[in-house]
Structure formats: C-alpha cells, structure tokens
Design a protein around this motif. Structure first.
Motif, mmCIF file in Angstrom:
data_model
loop_
_atom_site.group_PDB
_atom_site.id
_atom_site.type_symbol
_atom_site.label_atom_id
_atom_site.label_comp_id
_atom_site.label_asym_id
_atom_site.label_seq_id
_atom_site.Cartn_x
_atom_site.Cartn_y
_atom_site.Cartn_z
ATOM 1 N N HIS A 9 -11.490 4.096 3.192
ATOM 2 C CA HIS A 9 -11.076 5.338 2.527
ATOM 3 C C HIS A 9 -9.548 5.454 2.583
ATOM 4 N N SER A 10 -8.945 6.062 1.577
ATOM 5 C CA SER A 10 -7.475 6.134 1.540
ATOM 6 C C SER A 10 -6.905 6.906 2.729
ATOM 7 N N GLU A 11 -7.703 7.828 3.300
ATOM 8 C CA GLU A 11 -7.204 8.531 4.492
ATOM 9 C C GLU A 11 -7.161 7.589 5.693
ATOM 10 N N ALA A 59 -3.447 3.417 9.233
ATOM 11 C CA ALA A 59 -2.866 2.084 8.991
ATOM 12 C C ALA A 59 -3.890 0.971 8.813
ATOM 13 N N GLU A 60 -5.021 1.269 8.180
ATOM 14 C CA GLU A 60 -5.993 0.198 7.923
ATOM 15 C C GLU A 60 -5.480 -0.698 6.805
ATOM 16 N N SER A 61 -5.518 -1.977 7.045
ATOM 17 C CA SER A 61 -5.009 -2.927 6.049
ATOM 18 C C SER A 61 -6.157 -3.453 5.193
ATOM 19 N N ASP A 62 -5.804 -4.083 4.095
ATOM 20 C CA ASP A 62 -6.822 -4.710 3.250
ATOM 21 C C ASP A 62 -7.593 -5.773 4.040
ATOM 22 N N CYS A 101 -13.854 1.809 -0.651
ATOM 23 C CA CYS A 101 -12.964 2.646 -1.458
ATOM 24 C C CYS A 101 -11.712 1.890 -1.900
ATOM 25 N N CYS A 102 -11.244 2.256 -3.069
ATOM 26 C CA CYS A 102 -9.980 1.722 -3.573
ATOM 27 C C CYS A 102 -9.341 2.833 -4.409
ATOM 28 N N PRO A 160 -8.660 7.769 -6.967
ATOM 29 C CA PRO A 160 -7.203 7.890 -7.091
ATOM 30 C C PRO A 160 -6.690 8.851 -6.020
ATOM 31 N N ILE A 161 -5.706 8.398 -5.247
ATOM 32 C CA ILE A 161 -5.254 9.186 -4.091
ATOM 33 C C ILE A 161 -4.748 10.559 -4.537
#
Ligand code: PGA
Length: 249
Positions: free
Chosen positions: A94-96, A102-105, A125-126, A167-168
C-alpha cells in the motif's frame, strides 16, 4: 467473466470491540452482494473479525505481512500468523506502507512471493503521485512497480493476485480519479500483465481501483471494463460500504 472484488482497507482504525460492532452493522448490508467481499483489518482485529463474520460471505485479510517465516523481527506479522488467525487475503505494498514505512519494490516482491507460497490471496497496490502524473510518467512508474513486484512469480501464481491501482493523490483526499482516468490505467496494467504472462492470464487477473471510492462514484468506476472491484478506505468504515458492495448487481 471476472468476479468483482470489493475490499475494505480499515487502515489503523477500529479497536477490537469497535471492529466487532462494525461487523454486526455491515454483515446484513453486504449479504446480498454478488462480489467477493473482503475486510482487510488491523492485525489485532483479525481474530475477532473472523469470529464475527463466520458463516457469512465476508472473507478477512491482513493489511501487511513480513516476508520472513519467523524470528527476531519485533513488531512484524508472518504469513503463518495471518493464516492461523483466519485471514485469507493480505494487502501488499500500500502507498502508506511505501511512503511512511519505506517499503521498497524489492520488499514488496519478497512479500508477494511469501504470501503466494503460504496460500494467502495477495492484493498488490501500485499507483503514482500527483507529481508523477503531471510529469507524464504515470504509466512508466506503475509498470516499474509491477514488473518488480511480479519478478520471479509464475504464471499460475500471477493469476491468483489482485492488483489495486490506487493513485496516491486520490487516497483519503476525497479527490477520485475520474472513471476514464482509472480505466485508462487499469487497461494499461492489464496490457502489462499480457506482456509478462500472456493474454489468458491478463484476461483472468482482477484489477481494483482505490482512492476515495464511495457510494456516489462506485457505479461509474465499477462499470468500466477493466475495473474489477474496489479497495476502499474511508467508506469501508461506514454503512456506505454496503451500497458499494451491492453496486455491481
Ligand atoms: P480511501 O483509501 O478510500 O480512503 O481513499 C483507499 C486506500 O487507501 O486503500
């Protein structure tokens, strides 16, 4: 025909007692839905929510997991813990989580692999920021996020994943992407899945839209050919979620 999936993302809301009460409110409101209904809830609410919705059409999910099996990772939740508590789904990336924690791809790829290995249904999520949209790099950005997320994932496993396009700039802001904007990106995501896994996988994978979805805009969004459901934050904590759950009928 892809079955719609309407998922609530409760975020950091609802104590266990509040969670049980919300389940009692929502159970009858979503009972007639023709969609898959999922409540993604805080880890501490999973057990009481699973208990509260037993025997209904509601499935339960976590909002995050860690990619290691067990050990010295203070504060983290494993896939086995989620499963044993009764969760069947898990939100990943999730974007949060990406923004505040700081979660990376690369982390998201490891989490997706772990969820699939353990038999959890992942919701990955993206989504782009407003700045990225304005810079015209929305599609490139999302393609990069998803290519890394799906790296090393088999075609068979890829079909089990739900992708949430969020979309954030539309999350928690009351500013929804227009149905056409959301459809455009969801169609591009399906095209990417087709490039990576072929047309059959692209045809069966489910893609949700998320970002200020509510009872007023859900019909138009869910009416689009490439939007197979919603990931709903604010409106999942209210009776309004029932209207969204039934909007596909
Ligand atoms: P929102 O959140 O519906 O409150 O915009 C969606 C999400 O973050 O999943």
């Amino acid at each position: 025909m892809r079955k719609k999936i309407i998922a609530g993302n409760w975020k950091m809301n609802m104590t266990p007692s509040e969670a049980k009460a919300l389940c009692e409110t929502l159970k009858p409101l979503v009972a007639g839905s023709s969609a898959d209904i999922v409540f993604c809830v805080p880890a501490i609410d999973i057990v009481p929510v699973v208990e509260a919705v037993r025997g209904t059409n509601i499935r339960v999910g976590g909002e995050n997991l860690y990619f290691e099996d067990k050990g010295a990772y203070t504060g983290e939740i494993s896939a086995d813990m989620l499963k044993d508590a009764g969760a069947e789904y898990v939100i990943i990336g999730h974007s949060e989580r990406r923004g505040y924690f700081a979660e990376s791809d690369a982390d998201i790829n490891k989490k997706l692999k772990k969820a699939l290995e353990k038999g959890l249904n992942p919701i990955v999520c993206c989504g782009e920021s407003l700045e990225q949209r304005e810079q015209g790099i929305c599609f490139d950005w999302i393609r990069m996020q998803l290519k890394i997320a799906f790296d090393g994932i088999s075609k068979e496993d890829a079909e089990k994943v739900v992708i949430a396009y969020e979309p954030i700039w539309a999350i928690g802001t009351g500013k929804t992407a227009s149905a056409d904007q959301a459809e455009e990106v969801c169609a591009a995501i399906r095209e990417l899945i087709s490039e990576l896994y072929g047309a059959k996988t692209a045809e069966c994978i489910r893609i949700q839209y998320g970002g200020s979805m509510n009872a007023g805009n859900c019909r138009e969004l869910l009416g689009k050919p490439n939007i197979d459901g919603g990931l709903i934050g604010g409106a999942s904590l209210k009776a309004e979620f029932g209207e969204i759950a039934n909007s596909g009928r």
